[in-house]
Design a protein around this motif. Structure first.
Motif, PDB file in Angstrom:
ATOM      1  N   UNK A 145       0.820  -1.211   0.000  1.00 18.58           N
ATOM      2  CA  UNK A 145       0.000   0.000   0.000  1.00 18.58           C
ATOM      3  C   UNK A 145       0.857   1.266   0.000  1.00 18.58           C
ATOM      4  N   UNK A 146       0.523   2.202  -0.882  1.00 18.16           N
ATOM      5  CA  UNK A 146       1.114   3.535  -0.893  1.00 18.16           C
ATOM      6  C   UNK A 146      -0.006   4.547  -0.656  1.00 18.16           C
ATOM      7  N   UNK A 147       0.251   5.557   0.178  1.00 15.88           N
ATOM      8  CA  UNK A 147      -0.758   6.537   0.530  1.00 15.88           C
ATOM      9  C   UNK A 147      -0.430   7.907  -0.051  1.00 15.88           C
ATOM     10  N   UNK A 148      -1.467   8.667  -0.401  1.00 18.48           N
ATOM     11  CA  UNK A 148      -1.321  10.051  -0.842  1.00 18.48           C
ATOM     12  C   UNK A 148      -2.470  10.860  -0.264  1.00 18.48           C
ATOM     13  N   UNK A 149      -2.207  12.144   0.046  1.00 20.01           N
ATOM     14  CA  UNK A 149      -3.208  12.963   0.728  1.00 20.01           C
ATOM     15  C   UNK A 149      -3.882  13.983  -0.171  1.00 20.01           C
ATOM     16  N   UNK A 150      -3.398  14.158  -1.407  1.00 29.74           N
ATOM     17  CA  UNK A 150      -4.048  15.079  -2.336  1.00 29.74           C
ATOM     18  C   UNK A 150      -3.769  14.643  -3.774  1.00 29.74           C
ATOM     19  N   UNK A 151      -4.471  15.261  -4.718  1.00 27.76           N
ATOM     20  CA  UNK A 151      -4.375  14.851  -6.112  1.00 27.76           C
ATOM     21  C   UNK A 151      -3.018  15.071  -6.722  1.00 27.76           C
ATOM     22  N   UNK A 152      -2.354  16.173  -6.383  1.00 22.24           N
ATOM     23  CA  UNK A 152      -1.032  16.452  -6.953  1.00 22.24           C
ATOM     24  C   UNK A 152      -0.007  15.439  -6.483  1.00 22.24           C
ATOM     25  N   UNK A 153      -0.050  15.120  -5.194  1.00 22.27           N
ATOM     26  CA  UNK A 153       0.866  14.109  -4.656  1.00 22.27           C
ATOM     27  C   UNK A 153       0.609  12.755  -5.322  1.00 22.27           C
ATOM     28  N   UNK A 154      -0.661  12.412  -5.480  1.00 21.39           N
ATOM     29  CA  UNK A 154      -1.013  11.138  -6.103  1.00 21.39           C
ATOM     30  C   UNK A 154      -0.519  11.070  -7.547  1.00 21.39           C
ATOM     31  N   UNK A 155      -0.659  12.184  -8.274  1.00 17.61           N
ATOM     32  CA  UNK A 155      -0.216  12.217  -9.669  1.00 17.61           C
ATOM     33  C   UNK A 155       1.298  12.035  -9.761  1.00 17.61           C
ATOM     34  N   UNK A 156       2.029  12.708  -8.879  1.00 15.23           N
ATOM     35  CA  UNK A 156       3.490  12.585  -8.877  1.00 15.23           C
ATOM     36  C   UNK A 156       3.916  11.151  -8.569  1.00 15.23           C
ATOM     37  N   UNK A 157       3.254  10.532  -7.588  1.00 15.18           N
ATOM     38  CA  UNK A 157       3.578   9.141  -7.233  1.00 15.18           C
ATOM     39  C   UNK A 157       3.257   8.207  -8.395  1.00 15.18           C
ATOM     40  N   UNK A 158       2.114   8.432  -9.050  1.00 14.96           N
ATOM     41  CA  UNK A 158       1.692   7.577 -10.168  1.00 14.96           C
ATOM     42  C   UNK A 158       2.649   7.672 -11.352  1.00 14.96           C
ATOM     43  N   UNK A 159       3.240   8.839 -11.550  1.00 17.82           N
ATOM     44  CA  UNK A 159       4.170   9.027 -12.665  1.00 17.82           C
ATOM     45  C   UNK A 159       5.511   8.357 -12.424  1.00 17.82           C
ATOM     46  N   UNK A 160       5.778   7.993 -11.169  1.00 20.90           N
ATOM     47  CA  UNK A 160       7.071   7.409 -10.823  1.00 20.90           C
ATOM     48  C   UNK A 160       6.976   5.935 -10.439  1.00 20.90           C
ATOM     49  N   UNK A 161       5.747   5.439 -10.307  1.00 18.45           N
ATOM     50  CA  UNK A 161       5.555   4.059  -9.873  1.00 18.45           C
ATOM     51  C   UNK A 161       4.431   3.391 -10.675  1.00 18.45           C
ATOM     52  N   UNK A 162       4.436   2.076 -10.653  1.00 10.82           N
ATOM     53  CA  UNK A 162       3.391   1.300 -11.307  1.00 10.82           C
ATOM     54  C   UNK A 162       2.524   0.633 -10.247  1.00 10.82           C
ATOM     55  N   UNK A 163       1.203   0.746 -10.417  1.00 10.84           N
ATOM     56  CA  UNK A 163       0.267   0.156  -9.461  1.00 10.84           C
ATOM     57  C   UNK A 163      -0.699  -0.776 -10.175  1.00 10.84           C
ATOM     58  N   UNK A 164      -1.234  -1.729  -9.413  1.00 19.98           N
ATOM     59  CA  UNK A 164      -2.250  -2.636  -9.944  1.00 19.98           C
ATOM     60  C   UNK A 164      -3.640  -2.044  -9.819  1.00 19.98           C
ATOM     61  N   UNK A 165      -3.829  -1.130  -8.852  1.00 15.71           N
ATOM     62  CA  UNK A 165      -5.133  -0.523  -8.607  1.00 15.71           C
ATOM     63  C   UNK A 165      -4.928   0.805  -7.895  1.00 15.71           C
ATOM     64  N   UNK A 166      -5.717   1.807  -8.298  1.00 17.37           N
ATOM     65  CA  UNK A 166      -5.717   3.100  -7.623  1.00 17.37           C
ATOM     66  C   UNK A 166      -7.100   3.317  -7.016  1.00 17.37           C
ATOM     67  N   UNK A 167      -7.133   3.674  -5.739  1.00 15.90           N
ATOM     68  CA  UNK A 167      -8.383   3.978  -5.047  1.00 15.90           C
ATOM     69  C   UNK A 167      -8.302   5.439  -4.622  1.00 15.90           C
ATOM     70  N   UNK A 168      -9.226   6.249  -5.094  1.00 17.26           N
ATOM     71  CA  UNK A 168      -9.126   7.683  -4.844  1.00 17.26           C
ATOM     72  C   UNK A 168     -10.464   8.289  -4.419  1.00 17.26           C
ATOM     73  N   UNK A 169     -10.382   9.164  -3.428  1.00 15.16           N
ATOM     74  CA  UNK A 169     -11.535   9.985  -3.078  1.00 15.16           C
ATOM     75  C   UNK A 169     -11.744  10.998  -4.206  1.00 15.16           C
ATOM     76  N   UNK A 170     -12.961  11.449  -4.376  1.00 17.21           N
ATOM     77  CA  UNK A 170     -13.252  12.463  -5.393  1.00 17.21           C
ATOM     78  C   UNK A 170     -12.910  13.865  -4.885  1.00 17.21           C
ATOM     79  N   UNK A 171     -13.265  14.158  -3.634  1.00 19.71           N
ATOM     80  CA  UNK A 171     -13.039  15.490  -3.062  1.00 19.71           C
ATOM     81  C   UNK A 171     -11.640  15.576  -2.471  1.00 19.71           C
ATOM     82  N   UNK A 172     -10.692  16.023  -3.293  1.00 19.56           N
ATOM     83  CA  UNK A 172      -9.303  16.140  -2.877  1.00 19.56           C
ATOM     84  C   UNK A 172      -8.825  17.582  -3.036  1.00 19.56           C
TER      85      UNK A 172
END
Length: 298
Positions: free
Chosen positions: A26-53
């Motif tokens: 599990x990798x955690x992110x607290x906002x959309x920008x952080x999540x985008x940066x993490x996604x661009x540097x890593x590969x995941x099998x599934x992303x679970x995201x809140x809409x209101x970020x």
């Protein structure tokens, strides 16, 4: 299995971490920008995201992912009961949604369906769990819900034989297969009712173990038939169960709160294909999708 979980509430992130840290990577992110940066540097099998970020909301985050060519499956969480939000993200390729508050065990049952994507398909042939008939378009499965992803991977390989199939087609078809093939296994072959499923999840019991033990006892099969032409693709899924009354399934558009266990499969399917028809007994479903290329303006 590598999961990126995005939510701006510390309590929810910590709860997700504590519940799933021993089972998944599990990798955690607290906002959309952080999540985008993490996604661009890593590969995941599934992303679970809140809409209101903050900084970048969930929908913007998903849009940027897709624009960058990232096709990782994602599941969305929203505290807003407006079903239009769910409809919007389905059109972007979401595999499911959850309304807050939700049970972690219910979320776990969704996550587990994405496991085992990399199983060697030849092992399924050798064990007799997949039987493909000589015309290559008819498949017989000895169902196990834990191997759902592998079954879908095999079906998608057949679809790739069409030069008209695009990535957009495959995403939509995968979403539909996750729902309808799972229904054939869970409620068809295993015969688990929606009430039993609800009870199992609320008790935090191993739902997948229940389904697969029932399938082993019943010794029944699921049949899949694929046909493709220059217009689109038709897939028929039939199980050897007793069927069900389609008209009695709750409609999440009318009552979003009712879809936490039942009704979401048919709803998700309808959002991604052109037509879906059940037989009278309810143990066979046929769906059709027009090729994405033909739907684009010339």
């Amino acid at each position: 299995m590598k999961i990126l979980f995005v939510d701006d509430e510390d309590t929810i992130r910590e709860l997700f971490w504590e519940y799933f840290k021993d089972e998944f990577n599990v990798t955690l992110a607290s906002d959309g920008q952080e999540a985008l940066a993490i996604s661009n540097q890593n590969t995941f099998d599934l992303i679970i995201s809140d809409i209101s970020l903050p900084k970048l909301n969930g929908i913007q985050f998903i849009q940027k992912l897709r624009a960058d060519g990232n096709q990782t499956p994602f599941l969305v969480i929203t505290g807003d009961s407006d079903i239009q939000i769910a409809i919007d993200v389905f059109r972007m390729g979401a595999v499911d949604f959850f309304l807050k508050p939700f049970r972690m065990e219910a979320l776990r049952s969704r996550i587990k369906k994405f496991e085992n994507a990399d199983i060697d398909l030849s092992l399924l042939f050798n064990s007799g769990e997949i039987i493909q008939f000589s015309d290559d378009c008819r498949i017989k499965l000895r169902p196990q819900i834990k191997k759902l992803n592998s079954y879908i991977a095999f079906i998608v390989k057949q679809i790739l034989n069409s030069p008209l199939a695009t990535q957009e087609d495959l995403i939509s078809i995968k979403i539909v297969l996750y729902e309808l093939l799972a229904n054939a296994i869970e409620h068809g072959v295993a015969g688990v009712s929606y009430a039993e499923k609800q009870e199992c999840l609320e008790a935090n019991e191993d739902y997948f173990k229940l389904v697969d033990s029932r399938c082993a006892e019943n010794n029944s099969f699921v049949f899949v038939e694929i046909s493709m032409d220059d217009v689109g693709i038709t897939i028929v899924i039939r199980d050897e169960g007793n069927g069900f009354a389609v008209s009695q399934i709750p409609n999440p558009v009318v009552n979003p709160a009712a879809n936490l266990v039942s009704g979401r499969g048919i709803f998700l399917a309808k959002m991604n294909i052109d037509s879906i028809v059940y037989n009278e007994k309810g143990n066979e479903v046929r769906f059709f999708k027009t090729w994405y290329k033909l739907m684009q303006p010339s």
